[in-house]
Design a protein around this motif. Structure first.
Motif, PDB file in Angstrom:
ATOM      1  N   ILE A 154      -1.653   7.832  -4.247  1.00  0.00           N
ATOM      2  CA  ILE A 154      -0.219   8.152  -4.368  1.00  0.00           C
ATOM      3  C   ILE A 154       0.500   6.921  -4.900  1.00  0.00           C
ATOM      4  CG2 ILE A 154       1.852   8.879  -3.131  1.00  0.00           C
ATOM      5  CD1 ILE A 154      -0.264  11.054  -3.226  1.00  0.00           C
ATOM      6  N   PHE A 155       1.083   7.040  -6.094  1.00  0.00           N
ATOM      7  CA  PHE A 155       1.739   5.900  -6.758  1.00  0.00           C
ATOM      8  C   PHE A 155       3.093   6.336  -7.336  1.00  0.00           C
ATOM      9  CE2 PHE A 155      -2.778   5.131  -6.829  1.00  0.00           C
ATOM     10  CZ  PHE A 155      -2.896   3.780  -6.550  1.00  0.00           C
ATOM     11  N   PRO A 156       4.159   6.345  -6.518  1.00  0.00           N
ATOM     12  CA  PRO A 156       5.475   6.754  -7.029  1.00  0.00           C
ATOM     13  C   PRO A 156       6.041   5.790  -8.086  1.00  0.00           C
ATOM     14  CG  PRO A 156       5.417   6.792  -4.631  1.00  0.00           C
ATOM     15  CD  PRO A 156       4.182   6.088  -5.080  1.00  0.00           C
ATOM     16  N   VAL A 157       5.681   4.511  -8.005  1.00  0.00           N
ATOM     17  CA  VAL A 157       6.082   3.435  -8.934  1.00  0.00           C
ATOM     18  C   VAL A 157       7.588   3.162  -8.892  1.00  0.00           C
ATOM     19  CG1 VAL A 157       5.980   2.529 -11.289  1.00  0.00           C
ATOM     20  CG2 VAL A 157       4.128   4.001 -10.438  1.00  0.00           C
ATOM     21  N   PHE A 158       8.412   4.223  -8.838  1.00  0.00           N
ATOM     22  CA  PHE A 158       9.882   4.096  -8.771  1.00  0.00           C
ATOM     23  C   PHE A 158      10.454   3.348  -9.976  1.00  0.00           C
ATOM     24  CE2 PHE A 158       8.355   4.098  -4.296  1.00  0.00           C
ATOM     25  CZ  PHE A 158       8.887   5.324  -3.910  1.00  0.00           C
ATOM     26  N   GLU A 159       9.943   3.702 -11.169  1.00  0.00           N
ATOM     27  CA  GLU A 159      10.484   3.078 -12.374  1.00  0.00           C
ATOM     28  C   GLU A 159      11.961   3.457 -12.520  1.00  0.00           C
ATOM     29  OE1 GLU A 159       8.668   5.684 -12.221  1.00  0.00           O
ATOM     30  OE2 GLU A 159       8.942   7.071 -13.885  1.00  0.00           O
ATOM     31  N   ASN A 160      12.690   2.666 -13.260  1.00  0.00           N
ATOM     32  CA  ASN A 160      14.134   2.871 -13.484  1.00  0.00           C
ATOM     33  C   ASN A 160      14.924   2.869 -12.171  1.00  0.00           C
ATOM     34  OD1 ASN A 160      13.608   3.206 -16.282  1.00  0.00           O
ATOM     35  ND2 ASN A 160      13.141   5.383 -15.935  1.00  0.00           N
ATOM     36  N   LEU A 179     -12.738   2.266 -10.938  1.00  0.00           N
ATOM     37  CA  LEU A 179     -13.879   1.950 -10.082  1.00  0.00           C
ATOM     38  C   LEU A 179     -14.342   3.108  -9.211  1.00  0.00           C
ATOM     39  CD1 LEU A 179     -12.672  -1.553  -8.925  1.00  0.00           C
ATOM     40  CD2 LEU A 179     -14.654  -1.119 -10.365  1.00  0.00           C
ATOM     41  N   SER A 180     -13.487   4.088  -8.992  1.00  0.00           N
ATOM     42  CA  SER A 180     -13.804   5.115  -8.008  1.00  0.00           C
ATOM     43  C   SER A 180     -13.459   6.503  -8.519  1.00  0.00           C
ATOM     44  CB  SER A 180     -13.035   4.859  -6.699  1.00  0.00           C
ATOM     45  OG  SER A 180     -13.203   3.547  -6.253  1.00  0.00           O
ATOM     46  N   LYS A 181     -14.068   7.504  -7.847  1.00  0.00           N
ATOM     47  CA  LYS A 181     -13.688   8.889  -8.120  1.00  0.00           C
ATOM     48  C   LYS A 181     -12.340   9.114  -7.454  1.00  0.00           C
ATOM     49  CE  LYS A 181     -17.507  10.375  -6.262  1.00  0.00           C
ATOM     50  NZ  LYS A 181     -18.534  11.288  -5.708  1.00  0.00           N
ATOM     51  N   ALA A 182     -11.325   9.355  -8.250  1.00  0.00           N
ATOM     52  CA  ALA A 182      -9.990   9.421  -7.653  1.00  0.00           C
ATOM     53  C   ALA A 182      -9.117  10.442  -8.361  1.00  0.00           C
ATOM     54  CB  ALA A 182      -9.328   8.051  -7.703  1.00  0.00           C
ATOM     55  N   MET A 183      -8.287  11.113  -7.552  1.00  0.00           N
ATOM     56  CA  MET A 183      -7.181  11.917  -8.063  1.00  0.00           C
ATOM     57  C   MET A 183      -5.928  11.086  -7.829  1.00  0.00           C
ATOM     58  SD  MET A 183      -5.467  14.487  -9.235  1.00  0.00           S
ATOM     59  CE  MET A 183      -6.553  15.893  -9.342  1.00  0.00           C
ATOM     60  N   VAL A 184      -5.319  10.634  -8.923  1.00  0.00           N
ATOM     61  CA  VAL A 184      -4.176   9.737  -8.823  1.00  0.00           C
ATOM     62  C   VAL A 184      -2.903  10.486  -9.198  1.00  0.00           C
ATOM     63  CG1 VAL A 184      -3.101   7.655  -9.745  1.00  0.00           C
ATOM     64  CG2 VAL A 184      -5.548   7.672  -9.249  1.00  0.00           C
ATOM     65  N   LEU A 185      -1.949  10.510  -8.260  1.00  0.00           N
ATOM     66  CA  LEU A 185      -0.643  11.121  -8.494  1.00  0.00           C
ATOM     67  C   LEU A 185       0.362  10.006  -8.734  1.00  0.00           C
ATOM     68  CD1 LEU A 185      -0.604  13.868  -5.691  1.00  0.00           C
ATOM     69  CD2 LEU A 185      -1.366  14.087  -8.054  1.00  0.00           C
ATOM     70  N   MET A 236      -2.241  18.224  -0.487  1.00  0.00           N
ATOM     71  CA  MET A 236      -3.556  17.761  -0.932  1.00  0.00           C
ATOM     72  C   MET A 236      -4.265  16.822   0.048  1.00  0.00           C
ATOM     73  SD  MET A 236      -2.676  17.056  -4.956  1.00  0.00           S
ATOM     74  CE  MET A 236      -4.386  16.814  -5.422  1.00  0.00           C
ATOM     75  N   ALA A 237      -3.534  16.253   0.990  1.00  0.00           N
ATOM     76  CA  ALA A 237      -4.084  15.181   1.829  1.00  0.00           C
ATOM     77  C   ALA A 237      -5.361  15.568   2.560  1.00  0.00           C
ATOM     78  CB  ALA A 237      -3.033  14.716   2.832  1.00  0.00           C
ATOM     79  N   ALA A 238      -5.434  16.786   3.080  1.00  0.00           N
ATOM     80  CA  ALA A 238      -6.596  17.204   3.876  1.00  0.00           C
ATOM     81  C   ALA A 238      -7.850  17.406   3.033  1.00  0.00           C
ATOM     82  CB  ALA A 238      -6.259  18.481   4.639  1.00  0.00           C
ATOM     83  N   GLN A 239      -7.726  17.399   1.707  1.00  0.00           N
ATOM     84  CA  GLN A 239      -8.868  17.689   0.832  1.00  0.00           C
ATOM     85  C   GLN A 239      -9.653  16.436   0.439  1.00  0.00           C
ATOM     86  OE1 GLN A 239      -7.388  19.963  -2.555  1.00  0.00           O
ATOM     87  NE2 GLN A 239      -5.785  20.861  -1.264  1.00  0.00           N
ATOM     88  N   TYR A 240      -9.160  15.255   0.812  1.00  0.00           N
ATOM     89  CA  TYR A 240      -9.784  14.003   0.355  1.00  0.00           C
ATOM     90  C   TYR A 240     -10.237  13.157   1.532  1.00  0.00           C
ATOM     91  CZ  TYR A 240      -8.243  15.153  -4.327  1.00  0.00           C
ATOM     92  OH  TYR A 240      -8.061  15.777  -5.544  1.00  0.00           O
ATOM     93  N   ASN A 241     -11.306  12.395   1.313  1.00  0.00           N
ATOM     94  CA  ASN A 241     -11.855  11.544   2.368  1.00  0.00           C
ATOM     95  C   ASN A 241     -11.183  10.181   2.434  1.00  0.00           C
ATOM     96  OD1 ASN A 241     -13.865  13.335   3.335  1.00  0.00           O
ATOM     97  ND2 ASN A 241     -15.060  12.927   1.497  1.00  0.00           N
ATOM     98  N   ILE A 242     -10.578   9.770   1.330  1.00  0.00           N
ATOM     99  CA  ILE A 242      -9.859   8.496   1.315  1.00  0.00           C
ATOM    100  C   ILE A 242      -8.455   8.749   0.780  1.00  0.00           C
ATOM    101  CG2 ILE A 242      -9.773   6.149   0.380  1.00  0.00           C
ATOM    102  CD1 ILE A 242     -12.807   6.268   0.075  1.00  0.00           C
ATOM    103  N   LEU A 243      -7.463   8.294   1.525  1.00  0.00           N
ATOM    104  CA  LEU A 243      -6.073   8.399   1.093  1.00  0.00           C
ATOM    105  C   LEU A 243      -5.558   6.998   0.816  1.00  0.00           C
ATOM    106  CD1 LEU A 243      -4.740  10.947   3.773  1.00  0.00           C
ATOM    107  CD2 LEU A 243      -5.661  11.450   1.506  1.00  0.00           C
ATOM    108  N   HIS A 244      -5.010   6.810  -0.378  1.00  0.00           N
ATOM    109  CA  HIS A 244      -4.469   5.505  -0.765  1.00  0.00           C
ATOM    110  C   HIS A 244      -3.010   5.706  -1.159  1.00  0.00           C
ATOM    111  CE1 HIS A 244      -4.743   1.370  -2.543  1.00  0.00           C
ATOM    112  NE2 HIS A 244      -3.680   1.833  -3.195  1.00  0.00           N
ATOM    113  N   LEU A 245      -2.103   5.041  -0.434  1.00  0.00           N
ATOM    114  CA  LEU A 245      -0.672   5.173  -0.722  1.00  0.00           C
ATOM    115  C   LEU A 245      -0.106   3.817  -1.110  1.00  0.00           C
ATOM    116  CD1 LEU A 245      -1.412   7.316   1.756  1.00  0.00           C
ATOM    117  CD2 LEU A 245       1.008   7.838   1.512  1.00  0.00           C
ATOM    118  N   SER A 246       0.292   3.692  -2.370  1.00  0.00           N
ATOM    119  CA  SER A 246       0.900   2.459  -2.874  1.00  0.00           C
ATOM    120  C   SER A 246       2.380   2.728  -3.084  1.00  0.00           C
ATOM    121  CB  SER A 246       0.232   2.052  -4.194  1.00  0.00           C
ATOM    122  OG  SER A 246       0.860   0.907  -4.724  1.00  0.00           O
TER     123      SER A 246
END
Length: 857
Positions: A636-642, A660-666, A679-689
């Protein structure tokens, strides 16, 4: 003829209905006229029969009348738990059948008021507040001023019990605006106002307004009570006893309940204890016990089977324990207090109430640990050590343990309708709590229905379902530590375990390693507290350390020794279970030796010596975890541009993960809250930036998505089971510190939702440094599939990275991230695959060799 039969049928049905209604009222009135245990048991049997037959609203109302009177008798007989259940059933019946449409039966006076008071008496503060708020709303709707003011008084009394004195003064001020308040209500409001004003008052000039606002107390009893409380606050115990005795002269004993008389005895005992008059104190406690247990035979210590859910017992047994000269006798009394506290907690359903219940237990645990530490100094017996450690862990992360137990039971019985219903109710409870908080804070418009009413109904349903589950599977309770399993696991992990208990007066340290135990006590004097808080504040911003590196090195080594880490056994892995303020310390940034270097990459940080892993409780470390074979990541990468909160380097972080990894990046607007929840329950690793805040005493912790933030309470209502959650955001481990439970942080929210292993931050971090650390982390994780190894390696690699400036190698930039979870060895992941491949290759070679040999022959 058919018409005549129909008329006869309706008339007979109507007559039967009337007769059943009258039967219920007559049975209740007969019981009221002759209340005793025999008539009560007969009423219970009649009630069972009536409930099976009642159908009409009039019959249901008659049953409400019966149950309210039955509950009143139970309350007066000190059977508080069944009294509460009976009032709850009466209220549910009244609501479910919409009985307010057919009658003006005073449900507030005969059901909700006593129910709210019982919740308060049994420490169920959340249900008490919801109940009182509910009948305040009903009284306001019906324009019943007396009941509205009574509700405000009872709510103020509840807040006063919880130490919320500013809220008390606010409520009293609101109530005083009404005209026509009775004299009795005025006196009660004055008393509440006076006591809360006194509690907030200090000798500082800034409190002059509070002192001037103190009302004039007119009744002698209330005047002497206030003087007694003021003397007690000022530690003038002689005057306090004098004023207490004067107040007794103006309090008629005949109007006091047995419970109130017992409480008065306890108050007097506490005063004599403070005056070192121990024999007199003990005599008052014995009198209190005789009042509450009139049929109990005279014996040294009451039997557990005779006790019931009454918090006065806790006050009695705690003081009894402090009067003992033998530690074993004292521990017996403390265990009785724990037993009663457990009975009280069995009625609690919301985590807020459970957390409030932990505070008293924690104080008692400290007393027990201290007694055992003194015994251990004389006789260093391993059994004393184990007993003390169990007290230390007894209520640590207790609410989280309870949640994990519920989820574990459901995973064993996934189709059990009771367990599924419990999970649904828990989610609804947390959702309603979240809505209520947002409504109170003005973030959300008031709900169309009464939130307090809904929360109370959910709580009642939850308690009923939980009792049914306990009957089916046995009572769920936090386990004692399995020391054989613990030592075996530590040997397997090549680890030393260090457990802290942060008390009011001392910090206790327990170490378990390689079959040896160490039990230490660190006095929490002003100097030690300053060492702890001073080190935490070094990470308030980057300049604090960089502007005075020598000061940092001195403090980092000093705290390392102060926390007893220089005495731990030599193992490559170190598991730390922190407590209190220690939750906010980055242990990896402590220095293991004194040093004069100003080069961060050459400093002897603990991370360079040991692999540090954290956990919330010993049992969390020991719990079994299913290991996923697929390590797909949801990023999860909102970035918050502008915006003025743009996370420029978050994009680099996203690219590193994708590479480096198999990832679905939003990213950007795709990184919204709804998409994450879906989508959270469908993945084994959750990464929130993203951005996050630790909240405060009013605002809960929250984590930002592109469109809107998610509060910690919203996380509570989620149900996920990721193998790992990486929170690459500021302050995800920071939140309101709850004694025993830890920080009410975003990280804790994810644990509550089902995450077992987490990597999160302790302060506001630089997004450029974070991007580098995360890239290094996933680079290592891709090879090892071990989060704890990757976490350490990323920090070591960061310190030796030539592209990172010397200034940015300050621990401020790399030590914020801490890993809570399981130790996973490298061999159990990537290397095991090669092991099986090697075995398979060997088998193939052998097969071909035998085949060739057979052909040759």
């Amino acid at each position: 003829m058919k018409r005549i039969c129909l008329i006869v049928f309706f008339i007979s049905g109507f007559t039967f209905s009337q007769n059943l209604e009258e039967q219920i009222y007559n049975a209740t009135e007969s019981f009221i006229a002759n209340k005793n245990e025999q008539s009560y048991q007969y009423l219970v049997q009649q009630e069972i029969d009536f409930k099976g037959k009642a159908k009409s609203k009039d019959e249901q109302l008659a049953l409400v009348f019966l149950q309210c009177n039955k509950a009143f008798y139970l309350k007066d007989s000190n059977r508080l738990k069944p009294a509460i259940s009976t009032y709850e059933e009466a209220w549910k019946r009244y609501i479910d059948h919409q009985l307010s449409t057919i009658s003006d039966y005073d449900i507030i006076e005969y059901c909700l008021k006593p129910l709210g008071n019982l919740y308060t008496k049994t420490n169920n503060y959340t249900n008490a507040e919801n109940t009182i708020q509910q009948y305040i709303a009903l009284a306001e709707k019906s324009k019943n001023r007396d009941q509205y003011i009574a509700g405000m008084i009872n709510l103020s009394a509840l807040y006063q019990t919880r130490g919320m004195h500013a809220s008390v003064l606010e409520l009293v001020a609101r109530a005083e605006r009404f005209s026509g308040i009775s004299n009795a209500q005025k006196e009660k409001l004055n008393s509440l106002k006076a006591f809360s004003s006194l509690s907030l008052k200090s000798t500082n000039d800034k409190d002059l307004a509070i002192q001037q606002a103190m009302p004039t107390i007119e009744t002698p009893f209330e005047k002497y009570r206030l003087d007694y409380q003021e003397a007690l606050k000022n530690k003038d115990y002689v005057k306090a006893l004098e004023q207490f005795k004067l107040s007794k002269q103006f309090q008629k004993e005949e109007v006091l309940t047995i419970r109130e008389l017992a409480k008065r005895h306890v108050e007097e005992a506490q005063l004599y204890y403070l005056l070192n008059e121990f024999e007199i104190a003990d005599s008052f406690l014995e009198n209190a016990i005789k009042l509450l247990l009139p049929n109990d035979e005279d014996q040294r210590i009451p039997e557990k089977s005779n006790l019931y859910a009454e918090n006065t017992f806790i006050d009695i047994f705690d003081l009894k324990a402090r009067l003992q000269t033998q530690s074993e006798n004292a521990l017996e009394y403390y265990d009785l207090s724990f037993y009663v506290a457990k009975m009280l907690a069995s009625n609690l359903t919301s985590q807020e109430s459970k957390l409030a219940n932990v505070i008293g237990n924690r104080k008692r645990s400290e007393w027990c640990i201290d007694l055992l530490f003194n015994d251990y100094k004389k006789h260093p017996n391993p059994e004393i050590f184990k007993r003390a450690l169990n007290y230390a862990e007894k209520d640590k992360a207790a609410v989280l343990q309870d949640v994990f137990q519920k989820k574990s039971l459901l995973s064993q019985h996934p189709n059990d309708s009771l367990l599924l219903q419990e999970q649904d109710l828990l989610k609804k409870q947390e959702h309603l709590t979240d809505v209520l908080i947002k409504t109170q804070l003005g973030y959300q418009l008031p709900h169309h229905d009464n939130l307090n009413k809904q929360l109370l109904e959910v709580s009642i349903s939850l308690k009923s379902v939980s009792e049914a589950i306990d009957d089916k599977y046995g009572v769920r309770q936090n386990k004692t530590i399995d020391f054989v399993k613990l030592e075996n696991q530590l040997n397997l992990d090549q680890a030393a375990l260090v457990v802290y208990f942060y008390g009011n007066n001392a910090l206790y340290q327990f170490e378990v390693s390689s079959g040896q135990n160490k039990f230490s006590k660190i006095e929490l004097d002003a100097a030690v507290k300053e060492d702890i808080t001073g080190f935490i504040h070094l990470f308030d911003n980057a300049s604090v350390i960089n502007n005075n590196i020598n000061s940092f090195t001195l403090q980092a080594f000093k705290l390392y020794k102060a926390l007893g880490l220089d005495q731990i056994s030599d193992q490559p892995n170190l598991i730390i279970i922190p407590d209190g303020l220690l939750h906010f310390i980055p242990f990896e940034a402590l220095l293991t030796e004194s040093t004069e270097t100003t080069n961060f990459s050459k400093m002897p940080f603990l991370v360079t010596l040991k692999n540090v892993v954290y956990n919330s409780n010993v049992n969390f470390y020991l719990q079994e975890q299913k290991k996923a074979t697929d390590h797909q990541i949801l990023g999860i990468f909102p970035v918050f541009e502008n915006s003025n909160q743009v996370l420029t380097y978050s994009v680099d972080e996203a690219h590193a993960i994708k590479k480096l990894s198999k990832a679905m990046v939003l990213m950007h607007d795709d990184a919204n809250k709804a998409e994450f929840k879906k989508m959270a329950a469908q993945y084994n690793i959750l990464h929130l930036s993203t951005h996050a805040t630790g909240g405060d005493f009013i605002n809960p912790a929250n984590i930002a998505f592109y469109d809107q933030p998610m509060s910690v309470n919203e996380l509570y209502s989620m149900d996920i089971e990721p193998e790992l959650v990486v929170l690459s955001a500021c302050e995800t481990g920071i939140g309101r510190l709850q004694k025993g439970e830890g920080a009410m942080s975003i990280a804790r929210g994810f644990q509550y939702a089902g995450a077992k292993n987490l990597l999160f931050s302790l302060w506001q971090i630089n997004d450029a440094s974070t991007a580098i650390l995360m890239s290094l982390f996933y680079n290592s994780y891709d090879k090892t599939k071990s989060a704890h190894l990757a976490n350490r390696q990323s920090k070591l690699d960061y310190l030796q990275n030539d592209s990172v400036s010397t200034t940015k190698k300050s621990p401020y930039y790399w030590s914020a991230f801490v890993y809570y979870g399981k130790i996973e060895s490298q061999e159990t992941h990537g290397n095991i695959i090669y092991y099986f491949i090697g075995i398979l290759a060997l088998l193939i070679v052998l097969f071909l060799w035998f085949r060739k040999r057979k052909t040759t022959i």
